[in-house]
Scaffold this motif. Sequence first.
Motif, PDB file in Angstrom:
ATOM      1  N   GLY A 225       0.814  -1.220   0.000  1.00  0.00           N
ATOM      2  CA  GLY A 225       0.000   0.000   0.000  1.00  0.00           C
ATOM      3  C   GLY A 225       0.841   1.260   0.000  1.00  0.00           C
ATOM      4  N   PRO A 226       1.781   1.410   0.983  1.00  0.00           N
ATOM      5  CA  PRO A 226       2.657   2.589   0.956  1.00  0.00           C
ATOM      6  C   PRO A 226       3.471   2.693  -0.331  1.00  0.00           C
ATOM      7  N   ARG A 229       1.133   3.945  -3.085  1.00  0.00           N
ATOM      8  CA  ARG A 229       0.869   5.381  -2.952  1.00  0.00           C
ATOM      9  C   ARG A 229       2.105   6.203  -3.306  1.00  0.00           C
ATOM     10  N   THR A 232       2.424   6.110  -7.084  1.00  0.00           N
ATOM     11  CA  THR A 232       1.444   6.992  -7.727  1.00  0.00           C
ATOM     12  C   THR A 232       1.875   8.445  -7.632  1.00  0.00           C
ATOM     13  N   ALA A 233       2.318   8.836  -6.428  1.00  0.00           N
ATOM     14  CA  ALA A 233       2.777  10.219  -6.262  1.00  0.00           C
ATOM     15  C   ALA A 233       4.003  10.500  -7.119  1.00  0.00           C
ATOM     16  N   THR A 249       4.376   6.584   4.367  1.00  0.00           N
ATOM     17  CA  THR A 249       3.686   5.851   5.420  1.00  0.00           C
ATOM     18  C   THR A 249       4.291   4.461   5.497  1.00  0.00           C
TER      19      THR A 249
END
Length: 527
Positions: A225-226, A229, A232-233, A249
């Motif tokens: 998950g981190p 993300r 994606t960023a 995160t």
Amino acid sequence: MQSAIQTEPSATAAFSGWTTRRWLRAGVAGTLLVLAVLGSLGGWAMWRTSEITTQLVDWRSPALIDAMRVEQALVNQETGIRGYGLSGRSDFLQPYAEGVAAEKAALRRLRPLVEGDTRARADLATVERLAGTWQRRIAEPVSAADAQEAIALSTRRATEGKSAFDALRGAMTRQQGHLQSERERAVQDLRRAVTLRNWMFAVIAGVIALVAVLVFEGLRRGVTGPLARLGTAAREVAGGRFDRSLVGTGPADLRQLASDVESMRRRLVEELQFSEGARRLLDEQTEDLKRSNTELEQFAYVASHDLQEPLRKVSSFTQLLQRRYGGQLDDKADQYIAFAVDGANRMQLLINDLLAFSRVGRVHNDHQTVDLEGVLDRTLDALSVSVEESGAEITHDPLPTVVGDSTQLGMLWQNLLSNAIKFRSPDRPPRIHVGAVSDGGVWEFTVTDNGIGIAPEFQEKVFVLFQRLHTKDAYPGTGIGLAMCKKVVEFHGGTIGIDPDYKLGTRVVLTLPAAGSAPAGEREARA
């Protein structure tokens, strides 16, 4: 309650420093511990089931079966003795003998089976004692007597024999009842063990599934998950959203990775801001350069028109003075007039050369396929007078086809060959050779002569504008020829220089891109 609230942040802070590797190690260790415990419980359940099964199959059931065989053997003995005692027929002794043998075999198997059971041993001892009493008192005497005696003995001991065998039969019934109850208890234990084993394995399967779900969820929340993300960023930043902050995160190393990427983003933003400022400055300088080029073009126009006209007047009138008053004045006046005529002619030649130099890459910029054989032939035709007067011999390798401007390449060959003829050795006729060698996508050309050569310290300076190594009286010229050659070659994306290892004259080495590769001037125009 207050202490619990105060303890929670400290625990969170303690785990916040854990890296992905540490979380994975802890997770793997915990999973292995849970699996070890579950495996131990499952192994115990399997061992318990196997033990009860073994006890039932190897002890309880065989003991009951052999006890029943003992009873059957004794019943056969009693039947044979009773029939022999009533009829005196010896064939009744055959079942008796077989029963004795079957009894001994069954007892031999039964004794080890009840060795560990106190009650079963006591039951067996009672059966053997009662069977021995019946056999000593009834069976053995009757079987050993003859027919008449056996009938009489059987009659006398009928009541005793019946009571003895009934007591034996009751003991065997009790023995089999005890063994049957033990067997049924073992069967119940086996059923409970099997049920416990099945439930245990169901719990193990459920726990394994739960552990798999927890591991998957932990990896999703803590790692994938981190990372997703952060990816994606990062892709949004790569797509142009440089104001997108990257917040990390998950474990400590992933947060550190996000912090490093965020630092890189900030550095890129700073560099982009600096580059944007530099680009704006470059655009301003480009505009200034365009204005400067426009002014230079205007200057070139003025030089080619406005300056040429008064220069032609000066040259014409000095030549008229020379023709009209030549020989009528003193020698000093004739010398002065000759100086004026020569100066005007050289000034006109210098202006024309400067105009030609300024037009390289600006006026003539028609890139197309150029056959250098044809260009060289036209150049030799233009230099035919100089070649004939100097007695020069010019040879060349087969020349290729290149991409460039034919006018500029003609100026290149004309300057190189005219220099080779002009700077010839006074004691031998000039010998000039043009070589061509292919090196991948580049052609390397050489112009080799046997002239006076160029000293090593001047081999770089000869390509500088207005650089002359000799006086105008020794070798006429303006010092622009090789500078123009360098500008033409570099405009076509090549290089030019003097071969320092050649000592028998001068060898000029230059490169030009082969047909199919765009020259530098065309690439800049496309850019």
